[in-house]
Design a protein around this motif. Sequence first.
Motif, mmCIF file in Angstrom:
data_model
loop_
_atom_site.group_PDB
_atom_site.id
_atom_site.type_symbol
_atom_site.label_atom_id
_atom_site.label_comp_id
_atom_site.label_asym_id
_atom_site.label_seq_id
_atom_site.Cartn_x
_atom_site.Cartn_y
_atom_site.Cartn_z
ATOM 1 N N LEU A 43 9.679 5.402 -36.012
ATOM 2 C CA LEU A 43 9.623 5.444 -34.805
ATOM 3 C C LEU A 43 9.004 6.639 -34.047
ATOM 4 C CD1 LEU A 43 9.458 3.564 -32.146
ATOM 5 C CD2 LEU A 43 11.750 4.382 -31.652
ATOM 6 N N LYS A 44 9.347 7.773 -34.621
ATOM 7 C CA LYS A 44 9.036 9.183 -34.143
ATOM 8 C C LYS A 44 7.531 9.264 -34.595
ATOM 9 C CE LYS A 44 13.550 11.464 -33.923
ATOM 10 N NZ LYS A 44 14.270 12.354 -34.559
ATOM 11 N N LEU A 45 7.231 8.853 -35.692
ATOM 12 C CA LEU A 45 5.747 8.934 -36.480
ATOM 13 C C LEU A 45 5.066 8.305 -35.601
ATOM 14 C CD1 LEU A 45 6.372 9.076 -40.057
ATOM 15 C CD2 LEU A 45 5.285 10.875 -38.701
ATOM 16 N N LYS A 46 5.278 6.954 -35.210
ATOM 17 C CA LYS A 46 4.539 5.810 -34.508
ATOM 18 C C LYS A 46 4.240 6.336 -33.057
ATOM 19 C CE LYS A 46 4.211 1.228 -32.861
ATOM 20 N NZ LYS A 46 4.911 -0.120 -32.730
ATOM 21 N N GLU A 47 5.391 7.058 -32.482
ATOM 22 C CA GLU A 47 5.151 7.667 -31.092
ATOM 23 C C GLU A 47 4.258 8.838 -31.092
ATOM 24 O OE1 GLU A 47 9.081 8.523 -29.885
ATOM 25 O OE2 GLU A 47 9.480 6.350 -29.203
ATOM 26 N N GLU A 48 4.361 9.584 -32.385
ATOM 27 C CA GLU A 48 3.349 10.944 -32.250
ATOM 28 C C GLU A 48 1.797 10.152 -32.531
ATOM 29 O OE1 GLU A 48 2.230 14.854 -32.610
ATOM 30 O OE2 GLU A 48 4.016 13.691 -31.613
ATOM 31 N N ILE A 49 1.776 9.501 -33.374
ATOM 32 C CA ILE A 49 0.191 8.549 -33.934
ATOM 33 C C ILE A 49 -0.154 8.019 -32.401
ATOM 34 C CG2 ILE A 49 -0.808 6.829 -34.819
ATOM 35 C CD1 ILE A 49 1.404 7.124 -37.110
ATOM 36 N N GLU A 50 0.565 7.503 -31.511
ATOM 37 C CA GLU A 50 -0.003 7.062 -30.248
ATOM 38 C C GLU A 50 -0.184 8.106 -29.595
ATOM 39 O OE1 GLU A 50 2.990 4.030 -28.965
ATOM 40 O OE2 GLU A 50 2.592 2.727 -30.635
ATOM 41 N N ARG A 51 0.551 9.221 -29.277
ATOM 42 C CA ARG A 51 0.292 10.215 -28.400
ATOM 43 C C ARG A 51 -1.108 11.031 -28.951
ATOM 44 N NH1 ARG A 51 0.720 15.417 -28.098
ATOM 45 N NH2 ARG A 51 1.515 15.815 -30.065
ATOM 46 N N LEU A 52 -1.386 11.047 -30.294
ATOM 47 C CA LEU A 52 -2.405 11.659 -30.828
ATOM 48 C C LEU A 52 -3.659 10.974 -30.671
ATOM 49 C CD1 LEU A 52 -1.088 13.527 -33.767
ATOM 50 C CD2 LEU A 52 -1.915 14.506 -31.785
ATOM 51 N N SER A 53 -3.606 9.417 -30.743
ATOM 52 C CA SER A 53 -4.497 8.531 -30.409
ATOM 53 C C SER A 53 -5.323 8.734 -29.366
ATOM 54 C CB SER A 53 -4.177 7.198 -30.809
ATOM 55 O OG SER A 53 -3.677 7.225 -32.116
ATOM 56 N N VAL A 54 -4.384 8.758 -28.217
ATOM 57 C CA VAL A 54 -4.875 8.763 -26.893
ATOM 58 C C VAL A 54 -5.838 10.109 -26.624
ATOM 59 C CG1 VAL A 54 -4.088 9.188 -24.321
ATOM 60 C CG2 VAL A 54 -2.897 7.809 -25.837
ATOM 61 N N THR A 55 -5.521 11.361 -27.363
ATOM 62 C CA THR A 55 -6.419 12.464 -27.179
ATOM 63 C C THR A 55 -7.521 12.542 -27.760
ATOM 64 O OG1 THR A 55 -5.119 13.728 -28.916
ATOM 65 C CG2 THR A 55 -4.217 13.913 -26.601
ATOM 66 N N VAL A 56 -7.401 11.777 -28.700
ATOM 67 C CA VAL A 56 -8.969 11.710 -29.782
ATOM 68 C C VAL A 56 -9.944 11.065 -29.109
ATOM 69 C CG1 VAL A 56 -9.649 11.005 -32.127
ATOM 70 C CG2 VAL A 56 -7.516 11.897 -31.786
#
Length: 56
Positions: A43-56
Amino acid sequence: MSVSSHLEELKRKHEALSEQVEAEQRAPGSSDFDIAEMKKQKLKLKEEIERLSVTV
């Protein structure tokens, strides 16, 4: 490390954890605590992936 390569690494780790969780769930005598901890990590990885996906 670029954001996109970091994102790819996080996705690989998430997939590896998914496979580990599935294997543990199928294994007799597996620890519910260990499975829960792996799911939290996923879940932590998924949240980080989603957070970074917004900035890309």
